[in-house]
Design an enzyme around this catalytic site. Structure first.
Site, PDB file in Angstrom:
ATOM      1  CG  ASN A   1      46.207 -51.214  86.402  1.00 21.16           C
ATOM      2  OD1 ASN A   1      45.806 -51.264  87.564  1.00 21.16           O
ATOM      3  ND2 ASN A   1      45.590 -50.513  85.468  1.00 21.16           N
TER       4      ASN A   1
ATOM      5  CG  HIS B   1      51.054 -48.476  81.158  1.00 20.69           C
ATOM      6  ND1 HIS B   1      51.248 -49.779  80.767  1.00 20.69           N
ATOM      7  CD2 HIS B   1      49.774 -48.416  81.601  1.00 20.69           C
ATOM      8  CE1 HIS B   1      50.142 -50.478  80.962  1.00 20.69           C
ATOM      9  NE2 HIS B   1      49.229 -49.669  81.481  1.00 20.69           N
TER      10      HIS B   1
ATOM     11  CG  ASP C   1      44.576 -43.744  78.490  1.00 20.77           C
ATOM     12  OD1 ASP C   1      45.233 -44.558  79.170  1.00 20.77           O
ATOM     13  OD2 ASP C   1      43.562 -44.080  77.835  1.00 20.77           O
ATOM     14  CB  ILE C   2      43.590 -43.869  73.158  1.00 24.08           C
ATOM     15  CG1 ILE C   2      43.032 -43.539  71.789  1.00 24.08           C
ATOM     16  CG2 ILE C   2      43.094 -45.216  73.648  1.00 24.08           C
ATOM     17  CD1 ILE C   2      43.551 -44.444  70.673  1.00 24.08           C
TER      18      ILE C   2
ATOM     19  CB  VAL D   1      49.350 -51.951  77.331  1.00 23.38           C
ATOM     20  CG1 VAL D   1      50.521 -51.825  76.366  1.00 23.38           C
ATOM     21  CG2 VAL D   1      48.056 -51.474  76.667  1.00 23.38           C
TER      22      VAL D   1
ATOM     23  CG  HIS E   1      47.220 -45.405  84.221  1.00 21.90           C
ATOM     24  ND1 HIS E   1      46.338 -45.402  83.160  1.00 21.90           N
ATOM     25  CD2 HIS E   1      47.653 -46.689  84.339  1.00 21.90           C
ATOM     26  CE1 HIS E   1      46.227 -46.629  82.669  1.00 21.90           C
ATOM     27  NE2 HIS E   1      47.011 -47.431  83.371  1.00 21.90           N
TER      28      HIS E   1
HETATM   29  P1  5GP Z   1      46.330 -50.671  81.682  1.00 21.59           P
HETATM   30  O1  5GP Z   1      44.939 -51.187  81.851  1.00 21.59           O
HETATM   31  O2  5GP Z   1      47.202 -51.628  80.903  1.00 21.59           O
HETATM   32  O3  5GP Z   1      46.953 -50.213  82.961  1.00 21.59           O
HETATM   33  O4  5GP Z   1      46.188 -49.354  80.829  1.00 21.59           O
HETATM   34  C1  5GP Z   1      46.349 -49.290  79.459  1.00 21.59           C
HETATM   35  C2  5GP Z   1      45.908 -47.912  79.014  1.00 21.59           C
HETATM   36  O5  5GP Z   1      46.377 -47.701  77.699  1.00 21.59           O
HETATM   37  C3  5GP Z   1      44.386 -47.732  78.977  1.00 21.59           C
HETATM   38  O6  5GP Z   1      44.029 -46.637  79.808  1.00 21.59           O
HETATM   39  C4  5GP Z   1      44.087 -47.469  77.497  1.00 21.59           C
HETATM   40  O7  5GP Z   1      43.061 -46.522  77.300  1.00 21.59           O
HETATM   41  C5  5GP Z   1      45.427 -46.992  76.956  1.00 21.59           C
HETATM   42  N1  5GP Z   1      45.661 -47.330  75.566  1.00 21.59           N
HETATM   43  C6  5GP Z   1      45.492 -48.543  74.977  1.00 21.59           C
HETATM   44  N2  5GP Z   1      45.823 -48.498  73.678  1.00 21.59           N
HETATM   45  C7  5GP Z   1      46.229 -47.215  73.438  1.00 21.59           C
HETATM   46  C8  5GP Z   1      46.694 -46.549  72.270  1.00 21.59           C
HETATM   47  O8  5GP Z   1      46.819 -47.105  71.187  1.00 21.59           O
HETATM   48  N3  5GP Z   1      47.026 -45.230  72.400  1.00 21.59           N
HETATM   49  C9  5GP Z   1      46.912 -44.572  73.601  1.00 21.59           C
HETATM   50  N4  5GP Z   1      47.256 -43.284  73.620  1.00 21.59           N
HETATM   51  N5  5GP Z   1      46.475 -45.174  74.714  1.00 21.59           N
HETATM   52  C10 5GP Z   1      46.127 -46.477  74.644  1.00 21.59           C
END
Ligand code: 5GP
Length: 118
Positions: free
Chosen positions: A91, A104, A33-34, A100, A106
């Site tokens: 999520n 995915h 995760d970034i 996103v 986590h």
């Molecule tokens: P969500 O809130 O959709 O469950 O989690 C999305 C996750 O994707 C977040 O933890 C966010 O930091 C990660 N994320 C968003 N954009 C990128 C990216 O471009 N690269 C990586 N490696 N992680 C990302």
């Protein structure tokens, strides 16, 4: 919700934006995760185009499902987390804060999670 093929994880899968890969197989891809929320914060995604867990459950093939769930376990094992413990989080949709729209998982580990809600 229709799948948006321009979402950031679709771009990562196509190699259009970089990611720190930790695992890949026929059905799945995993990367760091970034913005890590824990010392270990990995994301595991299916290669197929699924917006979220419900879409995947309804529409993925049995092979894709088996492959994806096994991949999540393999990524956790590869990170040395099996036996130690980790948090697995999906999520799903707007109110969960899903940012996103590509399924995915986590994988979070390496700290105590005080925000225990269940
Ligand atoms: P969500 O809130 O959709 O469950 O989690 C999305 C996750 O994707 C977040 O933890 C966010 O930091 C990660 N994320 C968003 N954009 C990128 C990216 O471009 N690269 C990586 N490696 N992680 C990302």
């Amino acid at each position: 919700m229709a799948y948006d093929s321009e979402n950031v994880f679709a771009k990562i899968l196509r190699g259009e934006i970089p990611s720190e890969k930790v695992y890949e197989d026929e059905f799945s891809y995993a990367f760091k995760d970034i913005h890590p929320q824990a010392p270990v914060h990995l994301l595991v995604i299916p290669k197929g185009s699924y917006t979220d867990f419900d879409d995947f459950t309804a529409h993925a093939s049995a092979q894709e499902k088996e492959g994806y769930f096994k991949a999540i376990s393999k990524v956790a094992a590869q990170a040395g987390l099996q036996g130690k413990g980790y948090r697995l989080l999906f999520n799903i949709g707007k109110e969960s804060g899903q940012a996103v729209p590509h399924l995915h998982a986590h994988i979070l580990a390496g700290r105590v999670f005080s925000d225990k809600i269940v």
